[in-house]
Design an enzyme around this catalytic site. Structure first.
Site, PDB file in Angstrom:
ATOM      1  CD  GLU A   1      42.466  45.018  43.503  1.00  0.00           C
ATOM      2  OE1 GLU A   1      43.584  44.698  43.040  1.00  0.00           O
ATOM      3  OE2 GLU A   1      42.048  46.186  43.492  1.00  0.00           O
TER       4      GLU A   1
ATOM      5  CD  GLU B   1      42.618  44.547  32.802  1.00  0.00           C
ATOM      6  OE1 GLU B   1      42.618  45.725  32.411  1.00  0.00           O
ATOM      7  OE2 GLU B   1      42.768  44.223  33.986  1.00  0.00           O
TER       8      GLU B   1
ATOM      9  CE  LYS C   1      46.701  46.507  34.530  1.00  0.00           C
ATOM     10  NZ  LYS C   1      46.257  45.739  35.702  1.00  0.00           N
TER      11      LYS C   1
ATOM     12  CD  GLU D   1      50.357  44.340  36.125  1.00  0.00           C
ATOM     13  OE1 GLU D   1      49.280  44.956  36.193  1.00  0.00           O
ATOM     14  OE2 GLU D   1      50.834  43.734  37.097  1.00  0.00           O
TER      15      GLU D   1
END
Length: 471
Positions: free
Chosen positions: A230, A284, A287, A293
């Protein structure tokens, strides 16, 4: 979110050849069958205890999630858990057992040669990470790390590491320069030097990877490769996250891809490519947590790029790389005095031909600093090959995909038309677009052994798609 068939179509359109799933979603694995895409599946943390405590449970997991889909779906690796030592420390004692049980099931199915088994770690398990030569793993984890590294060594599997220069920068209290975190070019006197090895570091990413290499060497393991599972940069943040911007996300990921494709390696291991996954494929929006985030993705749910990668000199690695259709203009709301100073520099030491800005010439109107600066910035940007850091000007410039040309004032790089991106693939979410009743998550992997292509690992937890890989 797009359904699995739409996701695979996007992966193909983006020339993605590797994908990682955060789980082993059946619908996604079926959609990936006969696609030519290599797949890494994951044992979620909530299934780790069962797999680590029972050989039979592990064998059943492999039979259901790997054997049942092979060889049509080309599964090449299994990530057992995610950041277990830091996120689920109570499960640490059974982590290596889980990996061994999974591996034994692969051996029994004659798949151990083609499917690697590892587990991703947070880089926070490395202590004293700079200088890298003094780094070591948190000693409290030695009872886990030593047998884990022995297993990786014996099975020929890599150490999986999550590397986030964004968080390193945010937590450094300005000790780490932003340019150092973003792979921007540094003058020699700004490079970080390991006083023990005299190795020079020009970016956080290499320093963290080498710290992991040195930490393994401290435990007498020198032949385990590293895969960065990641890495990435958020494109939007709240007021406490001022460096989470489109420009910084584009700069980091573009430079990371270039760094990998150039086979640079790290100062400790020059020329040895570090396979890396970019977090993440999709934003996202649901999220929880801070704004950042929700904004790590390269694409929105419709498959439209969140920003356009600028990868000059690296070849076409993404269909949304429209390097020839990007422009450098004055950032909206930029301080006028700083804009004027940047304009003066561009037309002076920057050697930009600013004659079109003179009264009576095509780009004189509108007669304001922002408009004139945009023309000068874009001219400099294209004159220097649209390279990394050439559209910065102390923070008052930004890359855009909208052609700023107007009337008879044609900006460099313009074809005389307004453009957004080429080869953009749009997929509208369908009513049955969720998998197992949940959204999904991708990561993108940049992998060197695929010629000019970005490999993507789809990391699907039961809630999201994650990564695109290109190493």
């Amino acid at each position: 979110m797009p359904n699995p068939t739409q996701v695979v179509a996007l992966l193909k359109s983006q020339q993605i050849r590797h994908v990682r799933l955060f789980d082993a979603d059946r619908a996604m694995l079926l959609a990936l069958a006969n696609s030519g895409i290599r797949v890494t599946v994951s044992v979620p943390n909530n299934e780790l205890l069962g797999v680590g405590q029972s050989n039979a449970t592990a064998a059943n997991w492999v039979a259901r999630n790997v054997v049942a889909h092979a060889p049509a779906t080309n599964i090449t690796a299994i990530a057992v858990g995610s950041e277990v030592l830091t996120a689920l420390p109570n499960a640490a004692p059974i982590l290596v057992s889980a990996m061994k049980f999974i591996y034994s099931a692969l051996v029994a199915s004659n798949l151990d040669k083609q499917v690697k088994v590892s587990t991703p770690h947070s880089s926070s398990i490395i202590l004293d990470s700079f200088p890298p030569s003094q780094a070591f793993f948190n000693r409290s984890w030695d009872p886990v790390m030593v047998p884990l590294l022995k297993f990786l060594q014996s099975s020929g599997s890599p150490l999986m590491l999550n590397v986030y220069p964004y968080y390193d920068y945010m937590q450094s209290n300005d000790v780490i320069p932003l340019d150092y975190a973003l792979f921007r070019p540094l003058p020699p006197n700004k490079e970080a030097v390991d006083s023990n090895t005299l190795l020079h570091y020009t970016n956080v990413f290499d320093a963290v990877v080498d710290a992991a290499y040195f930490a393994m060497a401290y435990l007498n393991f020198t032949n385990v490769p590293i895969v960065v599972l990641e890495s990435g940069w958020p494109s939007k943040g709240d007021s406490s996250e001022p460096e989470a911007t489109l420009e910084n996300a584009n700069t980091y990921n573009s430079n990371l891809i270039r760094h990998v494709l150039n086979n640079t390696g790290t100062p400790k291991h020059p020329g040895i490519v570090v396979s890396t996954y970019i977090y993440e494929l999709y934003n996202e929006d649901s999220k929880p947590g801070p704004v950042s985030e929700k904004n790590w993705g390269l694409f929105d749910a419709n498959g439209v790029p969140v920003y356009i990668m600028h990868l000059t000199g690296s070849g076409v690695v993404l269909a949304n790389d429209t390097t020839n259709q990007t422009y450098c203009t004055a950032r909206e709301g930029a301080d006028l005095k700083m804009l004027q100073a940047a304009l003066d520099w561009a037309c002076g030491p920057g050697k930009v031909d600013c004659s079109p800005l003179v009264q009576g010439q095509p780009c004189y109107e509108p007669d304001n600093v922002a408009s004139h600066a945009s023309y000068a910035f874009d001219t400099y940007y294209h004159k220097t090959g649209m390279g990394s850091g050439t559209c910065y000007f102390n923070g008052v410039a930004a890359v855009t995909t909208s052609d700023p040309s107007h009337g008879s004032c044609i900006f460099p790089g313009s074809g005389g038309r307004n453009g957004t991106f080429i080869n953009g693939t749009t997929f509208a979410p369908s009513s049955n677009s969720t998998v197992a009743g949940s959204a999904q998550r991708f990561h993108v992997d940049v992998r060197s052994y695929v010629a000019m292509g970005i490999l993507v690992w789809i990391v699907g937890s039961c809630r999201k798609w994650c990564f695109l890989e290109k190493l």
